[in-house]
Design a protein around this motif. Structure first.
Motif, PDB file in Angstrom:
ATOM      1  N   LEU A   1       0.853  -1.184   0.000  1.00  0.00           N
ATOM      2  CA  LEU A   1       0.000   0.000   0.000  1.00  0.00           C
ATOM      3  C   LEU A   1       0.891   1.236   0.000  1.00  0.00           C
ATOM      4  CD1 LEU A   1      -2.646   1.578   0.277  1.00  0.00           C
ATOM      5  CD2 LEU A   1      -2.607   1.068   2.737  1.00  0.00           C
ATOM      6  N   ILE A   2       0.813   2.015  -1.058  1.00  0.00           N
ATOM      7  CA  ILE A   2       1.581   3.261  -1.194  1.00  0.00           C
ATOM      8  C   ILE A   2       0.584   4.408  -1.182  1.00  0.00           C
ATOM      9  CG2 ILE A   2       3.095   4.622  -2.686  1.00  0.00           C
ATOM     10  CD1 ILE A   2       4.120   1.964  -3.853  1.00  0.00           C
ATOM     11  N   GLU A   3       0.795   5.343  -0.275  1.00  0.00           N
ATOM     12  CA  GLU A   3      -0.149   6.463  -0.170  1.00  0.00           C
ATOM     13  C   GLU A   3       0.546   7.792  -0.446  1.00  0.00           C
ATOM     14  OE1 GLU A   3      -3.516   6.409   2.299  1.00  0.00           O
ATOM     15  OE2 GLU A   3      -2.839   4.656   3.417  1.00  0.00           O
ATOM     16  N   ALA A   4      -0.133   8.618  -1.195  1.00  0.00           N
ATOM     17  CA  ALA A   4       0.292   9.996  -1.419  1.00  0.00           C
ATOM     18  C   ALA A   4      -0.581  10.895  -0.566  1.00  0.00           C
ATOM     19  CB  ALA A   4       0.143  10.366  -2.899  1.00  0.00           C
ATOM     20  N   THR A   5       0.023  11.887   0.054  1.00  0.00           N
ATOM     21  CA  THR A   5      -0.747  12.816   0.869  1.00  0.00           C
ATOM     22  C   THR A   5      -1.225  13.988   0.021  1.00  0.00           C
ATOM     23  OG1 THR A   5       1.203  14.078   1.533  1.00  0.00           O
ATOM     24  CG2 THR A   5       0.581  12.218   2.920  1.00  0.00           C
ATOM     25  N   SER A   6      -2.210  14.698   0.566  1.00  0.00           N
ATOM     26  CA  SER A   6      -2.835  15.780  -0.195  1.00  0.00           C
ATOM     27  C   SER A   6      -1.896  16.954  -0.430  1.00  0.00           C
ATOM     28  CB  SER A   6      -4.088  16.271   0.533  1.00  0.00           C
ATOM     29  OG  SER A   6      -3.775  16.671   1.859  1.00  0.00           O
ATOM     30  N   ASN A   7      -0.826  17.072   0.345  1.00  0.00           N
ATOM     31  CA  ASN A   7       0.137  18.148   0.058  1.00  0.00           C
ATOM     32  C   ASN A   7       1.264  17.676  -0.854  1.00  0.00           C
ATOM     33  OD1 ASN A   7       1.186  16.557   2.094  1.00  0.00           O
ATOM     34  ND2 ASN A   7       2.207  18.228   3.151  1.00  0.00           N
ATOM     35  N   GLN A   8       1.479  16.365  -0.934  1.00  0.00           N
ATOM     36  CA  GLN A   8       2.491  15.822  -1.848  1.00  0.00           C
ATOM     37  C   GLN A   8       2.026  15.865  -3.301  1.00  0.00           C
ATOM     38  OE1 GLN A   8       2.977  11.814  -0.420  1.00  0.00           O
ATOM     39  NE2 GLN A   8       5.043  12.193   0.335  1.00  0.00           N
ATOM     40  N   VAL A   9       0.799  15.403  -3.509  1.00  0.00           N
ATOM     41  CA  VAL A   9       0.264  15.160  -4.849  1.00  0.00           C
ATOM     42  C   VAL A   9      -1.149  15.718  -4.904  1.00  0.00           C
ATOM     43  CG1 VAL A   9      -0.455  13.368  -6.477  1.00  0.00           C
ATOM     44  CG2 VAL A   9       1.650  13.057  -5.150  1.00  0.00           C
ATOM     45  N   ASP A  10      -1.398  16.634  -5.822  1.00  0.00           N
ATOM     46  CA  ASP A  10      -2.761  17.119  -6.011  1.00  0.00           C
ATOM     47  C   ASP A  10      -2.972  17.526  -7.463  1.00  0.00           C
ATOM     48  OD1 ASP A  10      -1.707  19.709  -6.365  1.00  0.00           O
ATOM     49  OD2 ASP A  10      -2.278  20.382  -4.360  1.00  0.00           O
ATOM     50  N   GLN A  11      -4.130  18.118  -7.753  1.00  0.00           N
ATOM     51  CA  GLN A  11      -4.446  18.474  -9.137  1.00  0.00           C
ATOM     52  C   GLN A  11      -3.536  19.566  -9.679  1.00  0.00           C
ATOM     53  OE1 GLN A  11      -6.321  18.962  -6.413  1.00  0.00           O
ATOM     54  NE2 GLN A  11      -7.951  20.488  -6.723  1.00  0.00           N
ATOM     55  N   PHE A  12      -2.821  20.251  -8.778  1.00  0.00           N
ATOM     56  CA  PHE A  12      -1.885  21.295  -9.197  1.00  0.00           C
ATOM     57  C   PHE A  12      -0.432  20.815  -9.165  1.00  0.00           C
ATOM     58  CE2 PHE A  12      -5.475  23.396  -6.959  1.00  0.00           C
ATOM     59  CZ  PHE A  12      -6.055  24.003  -8.056  1.00  0.00           C
ATOM     60  N   GLY A  13      -0.204  19.605  -8.676  1.00  0.00           N
ATOM     61  CA  GLY A  13       1.143  19.056  -8.617  1.00  0.00           C
ATOM     62  C   GLY A  13       1.692  18.869  -7.220  1.00  0.00           C
ATOM     63  N   GLY A  14       1.136  19.565  -6.217  1.00  0.00           N
ATOM     64  CA  GLY A  14       1.650  19.406  -4.856  1.00  0.00           C
ATOM     65  C   GLY A  14       3.119  19.756  -4.764  1.00  0.00           C
ATOM     66  N   TYR A  15       3.736  19.440  -3.628  1.00  0.00           N
ATOM     67  CA  TYR A  15       5.151  19.800  -3.499  1.00  0.00           C
ATOM     68  C   TYR A  15       6.068  18.864  -4.272  1.00  0.00           C
ATOM     69  CZ  TYR A  15       6.117  16.301   0.206  1.00  0.00           C
ATOM     70  OH  TYR A  15       6.286  15.140   0.928  1.00  0.00           O
ATOM     71  N   THR A  16       5.545  17.727  -4.733  1.00  0.00           N
ATOM     72  CA  THR A  16       6.363  16.840  -5.567  1.00  0.00           C
ATOM     73  C   THR A  16       6.336  17.239  -7.034  1.00  0.00           C
ATOM     74  OG1 THR A  16       4.523  15.324  -5.996  1.00  0.00           O
ATOM     75  CG2 THR A  16       5.875  14.889  -4.036  1.00  0.00           C
ATOM     76  N   GLY A  17       5.380  18.096  -7.409  1.00  0.00           N
ATOM     77  CA  GLY A  17       5.207  18.445  -8.812  1.00  0.00           C
ATOM     78  C   GLY A  17       4.421  17.403  -9.595  1.00  0.00           C
ATOM     79  N   MET A  18       3.835  16.400  -8.885  1.00  0.00           N
ATOM     80  CA  MET A  18       3.106  15.334  -9.562  1.00  0.00           C
ATOM     81  C   MET A  18       1.614  15.421  -9.294  1.00  0.00           C
ATOM     82  SD  MET A  18       5.477  11.883  -9.292  1.00  0.00           S
ATOM     83  CE  MET A  18       6.063  12.094  -7.602  1.00  0.00           C
ATOM     84  N   THR A  19       0.828  15.245 -10.350  1.00  0.00           N
ATOM     85  CA  THR A  19      -0.608  15.060 -10.223  1.00  0.00           C
ATOM     86  C   THR A  19      -0.875  13.580  -9.921  1.00  0.00           C
ATOM     87  OG1 THR A  19      -0.869  14.583 -12.565  1.00  0.00           O
ATOM     88  CG2 THR A  19      -1.040  16.911 -11.887  1.00  0.00           C
ATOM     89  N   PRO A  20      -2.104  13.210  -9.508  1.00  0.00           N
ATOM     90  CA  PRO A  20      -2.376  11.793  -9.237  1.00  0.00           C
ATOM     91  C   PRO A  20      -2.029  10.851 -10.393  1.00  0.00           C
ATOM     92  CG  PRO A  20      -4.079  13.112  -8.233  1.00  0.00           C
ATOM     93  CD  PRO A  20      -3.226  14.058  -9.036  1.00  0.00           C
ATOM     94  N   PRO A  21      -2.389  11.139 -11.665  1.00  0.00           N
ATOM     95  CA  PRO A  21      -1.977  10.225 -12.733  1.00  0.00           C
ATOM     96  C   PRO A  21      -0.457  10.144 -12.887  1.00  0.00           C
ATOM     97  CG  PRO A  21      -3.756  11.635 -13.497  1.00  0.00           C
ATOM     98  CD  PRO A  21      -3.299  12.191 -12.184  1.00  0.00           C
ATOM     99  N   GLN A  22       0.238  11.240 -12.680  1.00  0.00           N
ATOM    100  CA  GLN A  22       1.695  11.223 -12.795  1.00  0.00           C
ATOM    101  C   GLN A  22       2.319  10.399 -11.670  1.00  0.00           C
ATOM    102  OE1 GLN A  22       2.213  15.504 -12.857  1.00  0.00           O
ATOM    103  NE2 GLN A  22       2.666  15.502 -15.057  1.00  0.00           N
ATOM    104  N   PHE A  23       1.767  10.499 -10.466  1.00  0.00           N
ATOM    105  CA  PHE A  23       2.285   9.688  -9.357  1.00  0.00           C
ATOM    106  C   PHE A  23       2.042   8.213  -9.633  1.00  0.00           C
ATOM    107  CE2 PHE A  23       1.986   7.594  -5.216  1.00  0.00           C
ATOM    108  CZ  PHE A  23       3.167   8.010  -4.619  1.00  0.00           C
ATOM    109  N   ARG A  24       0.842   7.875 -10.119  1.00  0.00           N
ATOM    110  CA  ARG A  24       0.556   6.478 -10.479  1.00  0.00           C
ATOM    111  C   ARG A  24       1.563   5.967 -11.502  1.00  0.00           C
ATOM    112  NH1 ARG A  24      -4.175   6.642 -14.189  1.00  0.00           N
ATOM    113  NH2 ARG A  24      -2.451   7.299 -15.548  1.00  0.00           N
ATOM    114  N   ASP A  25       1.843   6.736 -12.534  1.00  0.00           N
ATOM    115  CA  ASP A  25       2.777   6.301 -13.571  1.00  0.00           C
ATOM    116  C   ASP A  25       4.198   6.192 -13.029  1.00  0.00           C
ATOM    117  OD1 ASP A  25       0.628   6.255 -15.275  1.00  0.00           O
ATOM    118  OD2 ASP A  25       1.111   8.163 -16.263  1.00  0.00           O
ATOM    119  N   PHE A  26       4.561   7.076 -12.112  1.00  0.00           N
ATOM    120  CA  PHE A  26       5.868   7.017 -11.451  1.00  0.00           C
ATOM    121  C   PHE A  26       6.012   5.699 -10.683  1.00  0.00           C
ATOM    122  CE2 PHE A  26       7.920   8.173  -7.270  1.00  0.00           C
ATOM    123  CZ  PHE A  26       9.237   8.159  -7.707  1.00  0.00           C
TER     124      PHE A  26
END
Length: 448
Positions: free
Chosen positions: A54-79
């Motif tokens: 189970l891998i979880e992204a937090t709402s400040n890491q990943v969001d529709q604007f990129g979060g602090y990681t610069g990734m949106t949810p689809p980008q995090f999934r692909d990563f």
């Protein structure tokens, strides 16, 4: 290769919760992290112990604007998918989750504006295939009272659940499973433990559960309510910058007994970082069956990278070194937003906290270009020379022993990932279905 469950697929989260409620000594650990080295280590651990991941992204890491990681949810999934392919880890064994999904990132905005953004956030996560959704509306927005009632939190959570249900149906995906709660620990640990955190009272847990049940029913979400698998409570575990509050089973006995009477439900325990392995086993036994870990994994990574930098200082001339520690410090000083309001004290005290605090706020900086380049240079420089056993023994003694036994490659990435894997393996052993997992087969870890 797909990480996205179909509508007909059984939920691995529900299956594990059901097994736990049947009396099997199993749980589910959640790796809340976006760091590549940590996720590679997590895949190695899950492979070794035969657990789902189970891998979880937090709402400040990943969001529709990129979060602090610069990734949106689809980008995090692909990563995550790319890392799984490179590790040879089966994508179908991965469950993606969203942590603290709600208005968390927009608390400075009016509630309606923040909730509108939270609805978009939830839709983006669910449509990208995130299956486990933590609905967290416990925080007050700009025009809210300082403390929200259970009824208001529950109503907002139900609103987000309705968005999630519609998003999954629209995308042709299996409907999500949900985690709810109002007594949600601070993400990333406390600023100060003070006299310690109190265990949630069973009456408070009952009130929270009832408020959410009614809110889901009022919103016509009876089917979604059947997929609420966990309630976030405070079992009395937490940490601040320098101290850890360890689990006391006796103090949580009444809380544990309450959930035992709630069919199909377990607790989700946040901030379990730095607990002993014995405590993790006890938490699972006591129905805190979903264990969240994040800063402890990146703390171990930081320890490994600092150790490798110390080896580098002994081996390489100054002009060939990465100067990783100095680069990280400079970046944190130039962009203090992630630590300044969290680390009090005089300059020397803040310097120690920036580097060594258990809250590990330097984890926000590993993705900065200058820091990323320094890590790459550190790894490249040490890969060009054989690492002397004496230096491994001095700075990474546990990894040195594994190298001696032929279980671990003496490469920077393998050494760093092993350090992280030692932390995550405690969670895997506490949650694994089979007690034989405490004596895993030995596989040589390479340099991926």
């Amino acid at each position: 290769m797909s990480i996205v469950p179909s509508r007909a697929a059984a939920s691995p989260v529900q299956a594990l919760v059901a097994a736990h409620r049947r009396g099997e000594p199993v749980g589910l650990y959640s790796v809340c992290c976006s760091n590549e080295q940590v996720l590679r280590a997590a895949m190695q651990v899950a492979q070794r112990y035969g657990t789902p991941l189970l891998i979880e992204a937090t709402s400040n890491q990943v969001d529709q604007f990129g979060g602090y990681t610069g990734m949106t949810p689809p980008q995090f999934r692909d990563f995550v998918l790319r890392l799984a392919a490179e590790q040879g880890f089966a994508a179908e064994r991965i469950v993606l989750g969203g942590d603290h999904l709600g208005p968390n990132a927009w608390q400075q905005l009016p509630a309606e504006t923040a909730m509108a953004r939270a609805c978009t956030l939830i839709a983006a996560y669910v449509e990208a295939g995130f299956h486990k959704i933590h609905l967290d509306c416990s925080m007050a927005c700009a025009d809210d009272p300082a403390r929200l009632s259970d009824d208001l939190v529950a109503a907002r959570s139900a609103r987000l659940a309705a968005v999630a249900e519609a998003s999954a149906a629209r995308a042709g995906l299996a409907p999500p499973v949900y985690v709810i709660g109002t007594e949600v620990p601070v993400p990333g640990g406390e600023a100060s433990l003070g006299a310690g955190v109190a265990v949630t009272r069973p009456e408070a847990a009952a009130q929270t559960l009832d408020a959410h049940r009614q809110a889901f029913a009022a919103a016509g979400l009876d089917a979604a309510w059947q997929r609420v698998v966990a309630l976030v409570v405070q079992p009395g575990v937490d940490f601040d910058h320098s101290r850890i509050q360890h689990y006391d089973p006796a103090a949580a006995a009444a809380l544990s007994a309450f959930v035992a009477g709630q069919p199909g439900l377990v607790y989700e325990a946040h901030s379990t970082d730095y607990q002993t392995e014995t405590a993790l086993h006890a938490l699972v036994r006591d129905h805190f069956a979903i264990l969240k870990v994040g800063p402890a994994a990146t703390y171990a990574l930081r320890e490994a990278l600092f150790a490798l930098a110390a080896i580098e200082r002994e081996l390489l001339p100054v002009e060939q070194r990465s100067h990783l520690v100095e680069v990280l410090e400079r970046c944190m000083l130039e962009r203090p937003g992630h630590w300044q309001k969290h680390y009090p004290g005089k300059p020397d005290e803040q310097r120690l906290l920036r580097r060594f605090a258990l809250s590990d706020r330097c984890r926000y900086y590993w993705g900065e270009p200058a820091v990323r380049q320094a890590v790459a240079r550190l790894f490249a420089g040490l890969e060009q020379t054989a690492l002397p056993p004496t230096l491994l023994s001095q700075f990474l003694p546990e990894q040195y022993e594994e190298v001696l036994l032929g279980r671990l490659a003496a490469t920077p990435s393998a050494l760093a990932q092993h350090k992280v894997a030692q932390v995550l393996a405690r969670y895997a052993r506490a949650c694994a279905r089979n007690e034989a997992a405490t004596a895993p087969k030995i596989e040589r870890q390479g340099a991926k």
